[in-house]
Design an enzyme around this catalytic site. Structure first.
Site, PDB file in Angstrom:
ATOM      1  N   HIS A  83      22.229 103.414 109.806  1.00 49.72           N
ATOM      2  CA  HIS A  83      21.815 104.791 109.484  1.00 49.72           C
ATOM      3  C   HIS A  83      20.334 104.856 109.083  1.00 49.72           C
ATOM      4  O   HIS A  83      19.952 105.620 108.190  1.00 49.72           O
ATOM      5  CB  HIS A  83      22.666 105.369 108.344  1.00 49.72           C
ATOM      6  N   ASN A 103      30.790 110.899 108.072  1.00 49.72           N
ATOM      7  CA  ASN A 103      30.247 110.937 109.433  1.00 49.72           C
ATOM      8  C   ASN A 103      30.643 112.238 110.114  1.00 49.72           C
ATOM      9  O   ASN A 103      31.436 113.006 109.576  1.00 49.72           O
ATOM     10  CB  ASN A 103      30.801 109.766 110.250  1.00 49.72           C
TER      11      ASN A 103
HETATM   12 FE1  HDE Z   1      28.201 102.967 105.757  1.00 48.71          FE
HETATM   13  N1  HDE Z   1      26.623 101.945 105.017  1.00 48.71           N
HETATM   14  N2  HDE Z   1      29.290 101.292 105.732  1.00 48.71           N
HETATM   15  N3  HDE Z   1      29.757 103.932 106.648  1.00 48.71           N
HETATM   16  N4  HDE Z   1      27.141 104.644 105.830  1.00 48.71           N
HETATM   17  C1  HDE Z   1      25.408 102.466 104.767  1.00 48.71           C
HETATM   18  O1  HDE Z   1      24.185 102.113 102.800  1.00 48.71           O
HETATM   19  C2  HDE Z   1      28.972 100.169 105.082  1.00 48.71           C
HETATM   20  C3  HDE Z   1      30.969 103.401 106.948  1.00 48.71           C
HETATM   21  C4  HDE Z   1      27.572 105.879 106.182  1.00 48.71           C
HETATM   22  O2  HDE Z   1      22.109 108.706 104.666  1.00 48.71           O
HETATM   23  C5  HDE Z   1      24.522 101.507 104.038  1.00 48.71           C
HETATM   24  O3  HDE Z   1      22.457 103.207 101.851  1.00 48.71           O
HETATM   25  C6  HDE Z   1      30.061  99.229 105.128  1.00 48.71           C
HETATM   26  C7  HDE Z   1      31.904 104.431 107.267  1.00 48.71           C
HETATM   27  C8  HDE Z   1      26.498 106.823 106.108  1.00 48.71           C
HETATM   28  O4  HDE Z   1      21.592 107.112 103.261  1.00 48.71           O
HETATM   29  C9  HDE Z   1      25.412 100.287 103.809  1.00 48.71           C
HETATM   30  C10 HDE Z   1      31.031  99.836 105.874  1.00 48.71           C
HETATM   31  C11 HDE Z   1      31.219 105.599 107.158  1.00 48.71           C
HETATM   32  C12 HDE Z   1      25.391 106.081 105.686  1.00 48.71           C
HETATM   33  C13 HDE Z   1      26.693 100.722 104.471  1.00 48.71           C
HETATM   34  C14 HDE Z   1      30.552 101.132 106.230  1.00 48.71           C
HETATM   35  C15 HDE Z   1      29.879 105.267 106.772  1.00 48.71           C
HETATM   36  C16 HDE Z   1      25.827 104.733 105.519  1.00 48.71           C
HETATM   37  C17 HDE Z   1      23.198 101.253 104.689  1.00 48.71           C
HETATM   38  C18 HDE Z   1      32.383  99.290 106.281  1.00 48.71           C
HETATM   39  C19 HDE Z   1      31.728 107.012 107.406  1.00 48.71           C
HETATM   40  C20 HDE Z   1      23.986 106.595 105.493  1.00 48.71           C
HETATM   41  C21 HDE Z   1      22.175 102.033 103.873  1.00 48.71           C
HETATM   42  C22 HDE Z   1      33.214  98.970 105.213  1.00 48.71           C
HETATM   43  C23 HDE Z   1      32.777 107.412 106.516  1.00 48.71           C
HETATM   44  C24 HDE Z   1      23.749 107.106 104.110  1.00 48.71           C
HETATM   45  C25 HDE Z   1      22.909 102.538 102.747  1.00 48.71           C
HETATM   46  C26 HDE Z   1      22.362 107.682 104.007  1.00 48.71           C
HETATM   47  C27 HDE Z   1      25.011 103.710 105.066  1.00 48.71           C
HETATM   48  C28 HDE Z   1      27.764  99.932 104.466  1.00 48.71           C
HETATM   49  C29 HDE Z   1      31.296 102.008 107.026  1.00 48.71           C
HETATM   50  C30 HDE Z   1      28.885 106.283 106.586  1.00 48.71           C
HETATM   51  C31 HDE Z   1      24.889  98.970 104.323  1.00 48.71           C
HETATM   52  C32 HDE Z   1      30.080  97.857 104.519  1.00 48.71           C
HETATM   53  C33 HDE Z   1      33.391 104.233 107.614  1.00 48.71           C
HETATM   54  C34 HDE Z   1      26.548 108.313 106.436  1.00 48.71           C
HETATM   55  O5  HDE Z   1      25.645 100.071 102.443  1.00 48.71           O
END
Ligand code: HDE
Length: 666
Positions: free
Chosen positions: A60, A133
């Site tokens: 993202h 999302n």
């Molecule tokens: Fe994320 N995800 N994600 N994700 N995600 C990040 O956090 C992660 C997942 C989502 O505008 C990171 O600040 C793991 C699902 C959004 O700043 C990180 C797993 C969904 C955003 C991270 C998921 C998301 C992130 C990278 C699996 C939808 C952007 C930068 C367990 C429900 C937030 C940050 C923004 C961002 C980890 C899966 C949505 C690395 C480990 C499912 C919208 O922490």
């Protein structure tokens, strides 16, 4: 927030406040001599510049944020004790960041990808982040697969490409080995992955969460954001075009909408259900690769999220905003969804890496708006200077600081038991195809065609035939017709179907899954491209301009044109920088001579040809028919309207409410 003074309004200084007399020349020994080490102004300026970047988000990375508010329209105290839901009319500040997932920070907005939809609500009981999302399911069931998924989706490590797209071997290699991803594959191959605007897409919290009321009674909940202006996507060929013509298409669109007062609005919806429902449902409600169809559990609308303010500074706010799934407030709680549990661990970690230390809550966009008191202290970039000697508790000092209170956050006392093992995914996590099938059969024919085309496009970019074959083998489990069409599109034989872990079942179609069944039916918030030439009939130009929708004037030169009545009309875009893909509908209002000269211009012919190919509504006036002819098209196509009189402009815009003339075919 720090305000830069107007020009001449203040003296330029160093960051330490020393006034600067000359910001054009470094300090040198003689006109042609070396630069001196003591030039603190030069040193500080370059030093700070060298440190302007922080690590971009690992996923993202490309995002665009805006401020706004959530207003609760229906109180739900029977469901949750969360302060904001106790009375209708309660308003709290919000910050929202939309994003793509795979692309780096500088990638194009229209990449085929999931869109992040992260919401920070500054509630009176702390910040509540719904980090969701625009697609309600995810690729994987367990957080332990997330790094693999993202490695496979992003650029291959040996070559550093492709970027911001999934049309490559590594992605499909991984996906074809992960049957649990098949439902999500249907969503990302659908037009949901190429939204027209951040304004016209839904948002989802994805996981099942809990709401807990004042008596401690808990229900499950899924969060939804429903756009007031309806759903809309572009077609893939348009996305390809937009990526070149305006890689910032989505961010520009949101920025323009907010700056012109057309504040995007969404309803907050909840699907609420209990253990009885969870026990009877065909799938496990802890499995983030599954939805709960809205026909089974309707979405109850309880609030409105309005975005009404652009950021002052993209870095300070959008880049530094730190969403954390574990930021919840009393009355909201987690479930044991293994993906959510992994996320709760990951987001805090990532903020420390990106923002450099544990004090990122001191950054204004991340700071709570409610009072907060704790004994955390020190660390990099601590911005606060707490007074007094009590920095621990219990303590016996008269000014001893805060204490935990009985009405603070309490976790729902869910009963937990079981063996400590890895290989125990619940059995109801094993049906990987039924909801993929349900999604496909819920689409209109047009949308199904787009899914087929997207799969053919992506798999055609896969160079290793065995990966294509492995992926094809999943499709008969989803839909026989889909499988045949994709195999045919690839020019490959359909392999035997993959053996499912659990045989798929037929589920009833759900209209809520289709974009086209949830279109707005009106042109509001959409953009019309008005192509004009010198001598264009002024009355018609005025009528189209006033008929509704946002109008952008396109002409051969940016200086604009002289209309039939001698008035000047400035252009917003020069024709070669503004393909019709940037617009939702187009009107060509031309004089005969103007049409003649545009006929000789390739971008003008392409403007028409693509508007027709992308199934847009097209209005023709004056000599415009000639240009259409020069583009190899006739004026008798469905959705192409000849305006004989200015009065017709209103009807044309009303027709444009259907957004596309799908009957015309691609
Ligand atoms: Fe994320 N995800 N994600 N994700 N995600 C990040 O956090 C992660 C997942 C989502 O505008 C990171 O600040 C793991 C699902 C959004 O700043 C990180 C797993 C969904 C955003 C991270 C998921 C998301 C992130 C990278 C699996 C939808 C952007 C930068 C367990 C429900 C937030 C940050 C923004 C961002 C980890 C899966 C949505 C690395 C480990 C499912 C919208 O922490």
């Amino acid at each position: 927030m720090h305000q830069r003074p107007g020009r001449g309004g203040a003296r330029l200084t160093t960051a330490h406040g020393a006034p600067i007399a000359d910001d054009q020349n470094s300090l040198r020994a003689g006109a042609r001599g070396p630069v001196l080490m003591e030039d603190f102004a030069l040193r500080e300026k370059l030093f700070h510049f060298d440190h302007e970047r922080i690590p971009e988000r690992v996923v993202h990375a490309r995002g665009f944020g805006a401020h706004g508010y959530l207003e609760v329209t229906e109180a739900i105290p029977e469901l949750t004790s969360a302060a904001i839901f106790q009375t209708a009319g309660t308003k709290v500040e919000a910050f929202v960041r939309f994003s793509t997932v795979a692309g780096n920070k500088g990638s194009a907005d229209l990449a085929r990808d999931v869109r992040g939809f992260a919401v920070k609500l500054y509630t009176p009981e702390g910040n509540w982040d719904i980090v969701g999302n625009n697609i309600p399911v995810f690729f994987i069931q367990d957080a332990i697969k997330f790094p693999d998924l993202i490695h496979a989706a992003k650029e291959a490590p040996d070559r550093g490409f492709p970027q911001a797209q999934t049309a490559h071997d590594n992605f499909w290699d991984f996906i074809s080995l992960m049957p649990e991803a098949m439902h999500m594959v249907m969503w990302i191959m659908s037009d949901r992955a190429i939204p027209r605007s951040f304004r016209f897409m839904e948002g989802f919290g994805v996981h099942s969460f809990r709401v807990v009321n004042a008596e401690g009674r808990s229900h499950y909940v899924k969060f939804h954001w429903k756009p007031k202006l309806g759903l809309q996507s572009v077609v893939w060929d348009e996305a390809v075009r937009i990526m070149g013509a305006d890689p910032d298409f989505h961010r520009r669109d949101l920025w323009q909408a907010i700056r012109t007062g057309a504040f995007p609005e969404r309803e907050l919806g909840v699907q609420v259900f209990d253990d009885d429902f969870a026990d009877c449902f065909d799938f496990d409600i802890l499995d983030a690769t599954r939805i709960i169809p809205e026909e089974l559990v309707p979405v109850r609308r309880i609030g409105r999220l309005v975005l009404d303010r652009c950021v002052d500074n993209a870095f300070a706010e959008t880049e530094q905003v730190a969403f954390c799934t574990q930021n919840i407030v009393p009355g909201i709680d987690f479930t044991n969804d293994p993906l959510l549990q992994g996320r709760n661990f990951s987001y805090l970690d990532t903020q420390v890496k990106r923002l450099g230390g544990p004090n990122f809550t001191h950054i204004p966009v991340n700071a709570p708006r409610c009072p907060f008191h704790h004994f955390q202290q020190d660390g990099h970039m601590a911005m606060r200077a707490p007074k007094g000697r009590a920095n621990y508790e219990p303590n016996g000092w008269a000014e001893g600081g805060p204490r935990a209170a009985a009405d603070g956050f309490r976790s729902h006392p869910e009963r937990v038991e079981g063996e400590k093992r890895r290989t125990i995914r619940p059995e109801r996590f094993a049906d990987h195809y039924s909801q993929a099938r349900q999604f496909y059969v819920s689409q209109t024919k047009v949308e199904q065609t787009h899914i087929v085309a997207a799969l053919v496009f992506e798999l055609s970019k896969v160079e290793t035939p065995a990966i294509r074959t492995r992926m094809l083998a999943h499709l008969p489990n989803i839909d026989a017709g889909l499988a045949e069409k994709v195999a045919d599109g690839l020019g490959m034989d359909l392999p035997p179907a993959a053996v499912p872990a659990r045989a798929p079942i037929d589920l009833p179609p759900s209209d809520a899954l289709s974009i086209l069944k949830n279109g707005p039916g009106r042109f509001e918030g959409r953009k019309l491209g008005l192509l004009v030439s010198d001598g264009a009939p002024a009355g018609m130009v005025a009528a189209v301009n006033e008929a509704g929708g946002l109008v952008e004037v396109v002409a051969a030169r940016i200086g604009g044109v002289t209309l039939s009545d001698g008035s000047r009309l400035a252009a917003d875009q020069k024709i070669d920088g503004a393909p019709s893909a940037l617009y939702d509908a187009v009107a060509l209002v031309l004089s005969d001579e103007g049409a003649d000269s545009l006929c000789a211009m390739h971008p003008a012919r392409i403007f028409c040809a693509e508007a027709v190919a992308h199934q847009k509504f097209v209005a023709l006036a004056g000599g415009a028919g000639q240009l259409l002819k020069a583009a190899g098209l006739g004026a008798d196509l469905p959705g192409v309207v000849t305006l004989d009189a200015p009065q017709g402009a209103g009807d044309f815009i009303a027709r444009c409410g259907a957004l596309r003339a799908w009957a015309r075919g691609g």
